[in-house]
Design an enzyme around this catalytic site. Structure first.
Site, PDB file in Angstrom:
ATOM      1  CG  HIS A  24      -2.002   0.877   1.184  1.00 21.77           C
ATOM      2  ND1 HIS A  24      -1.699   2.189   1.351  1.00 21.77           N
ATOM      3  CD2 HIS A  24      -3.216   1.015   0.984  1.00 21.77           C
ATOM      4  CE1 HIS A  24      -2.963   3.196   1.238  1.00 21.77           C
ATOM      5  NE2 HIS A  24      -3.905   2.176   0.842  1.00 21.77           N
TER       6      HIS A  24
ATOM      7  CD  GLU B  85      -5.435   1.432  -3.122  1.00 21.49           C
ATOM      8  OE1 GLU B  85      -6.486   1.273  -2.692  1.00 21.49           O
ATOM      9  OE2 GLU B  85      -4.308   1.376  -2.312  1.00 21.49           O
TER      10      GLU B  85
ATOM     11  N   GLY C  34      -7.278   9.009  -0.521  1.00 24.01           N
ATOM     12  CA  GLY C  34      -7.794  10.293   0.666  1.00 24.01           C
ATOM     13  C   GLY C  34      -7.912  11.396   0.095  1.00 24.01           C
TER      14      GLY C  34
ATOM     15  CB  SER D  13     -10.930   9.114  -3.964  1.00 25.13           C
ATOM     16  OG  SER D  13      -9.940  10.066  -3.014  1.00 25.13           O
TER      17      SER D  13
HETATM   18  P1  PGA Z   1      -9.458   5.961   0.283  1.00 29.53           P
HETATM   19  O1  PGA Z   1      -8.362   4.918   0.500  1.00 29.53           O
HETATM   20  O2  PGA Z   1     -10.771   5.139  -0.296  1.00 29.53           O
HETATM   21  O3  PGA Z   1      -9.670   6.440   1.757  1.00 29.53           O
HETATM   22  O4  PGA Z   1      -8.972   6.920  -0.638  1.00 29.53           O
HETATM   23  C1  PGA Z   1      -8.214   3.939  -0.271  1.00 29.53           C
HETATM   24  C2  PGA Z   1      -6.907   3.009   0.143  1.00 29.53           C
HETATM   25  O5  PGA Z   1      -5.867   3.607   0.615  1.00 29.53           O
HETATM   26  O6  PGA Z   1      -7.036   1.897  -0.102  1.00 29.53           O
END
Ligand code: PGA
Length: 242
Positions: free
Chosen positions: A95, A166, A172, A205
């Site tokens: 991640h 991602e 976020g 997000s």
């Molecule tokens: P988020 O995070 O949906 O809050 O943007 C996704 C993630 O980090 O896996």
């Protein structure tokens, strides 16, 4: 079958995690059908308890990280064998928060993937470009680079795995790639990886307003959902959109 992975990061305490599982137990189980699978990724200390609560149910349990090593003097680390023993079927690795805040390298991510395969845990391997690379149009180049060593490991074994795209700048932030960008990237990922054992996911997000659109991207088979998955009604809406 779309996968919905609720990555609770460090948003919920132990008590809050258990309460979420108990309060929404029946609805969570009925949301997870033959066509949709819900995977809950709480913090390490909640794994055992959640796995007991959801034993023999369609809800799967996922860790957010694991150690690169099998055992030894690694204070604070959690080994993949223990994750398997408490009933984890999935584990997130690589991640961007791990890569950026905790300085995890591709080499460390690869070692973790190997550990997970050894214990028959499905790795959810995160890849993605940062904002600078995105703005320079280098997304594909970055993804190809991150995938190169990952694919050497996945090619050596026959177990299933997930690749979660991602974009670091989308996590976020409330910002997402456009529909056209997602179509282009998932088409490219599908052709580049070319492996029926690989499930492609998107994360960054995701909320109950955009999940339906994102899931329309060809080859995309699930979502990694961070903050929006902490609220049951929002999670329920996201799952019902797929
Ligand atoms: P988020 O995070 O949906 O809050 O943007 C996704 C993630 O980090 O896996």
């Amino acid at each position: 079958m779309p996968l919905y992975i609720a990555n609770w990061k460090m948003y919920k305490t132990y008590d809050e995690t258990v309460r979420f599982a108990q309060d929404h137990f029946t609805e969570l189980i009925s949301l997870s059908t033959d066509q949709k699978k819900i995977v809950l990724a709480p913090s390490f200390v909640c794994l055992d308890r959640l796995s007991t609560i959801f034993k023999n149910s369609p809800i799967a349990i996922c860790a957010q990280n694991c150690a690169t090593e099998k055992e030894g003097s690694y204070t604070g680390e959690v080994d993949a064998a223990s994750l398997a023993q408490v009933g984890c079927q999935y584990t997130i690795v690589g991640h961007s928060e791990r890569r950026n805040i905790f300085h995890e390298t591709n080499q460390m991510v690869n070692a973790k993937i190997e550990m997970l395969f050894k214990h028959s845990i499905t790795p959810i391997i995160c890849i993605g470009e940062d904002r600078i690379a995105y703005e320079k149009g280098q997304t594909i180049e970055i993804l190809a680079n991150q995938l190169e060593s990952i694919m050497k490991i996945t090619a050596k074994q026959s177990q299933p795995y997930c690749i979660a795209y991602e974009p670091v700048w989308a996590i976020g932030s409330g910002a997402l790639p456009s529909k056209e960008e997602l179509i282009h990237i998932f088409e490219w990922l599908f052709n580049f990886i070319k492996d029926p054992r690989c499930t492609l996911l998107y994360g960054g997000s995701i909320n109950d307003q955009n999940a339906g659109n994102v899931l329309q991207s060809p080859h995309l088979e699930g979502l990694l959902i961070g903050s929006a998955s902490c609220n049951f009604q929002t999670l329920k809406k996201i799952v019902s959109l797929g």
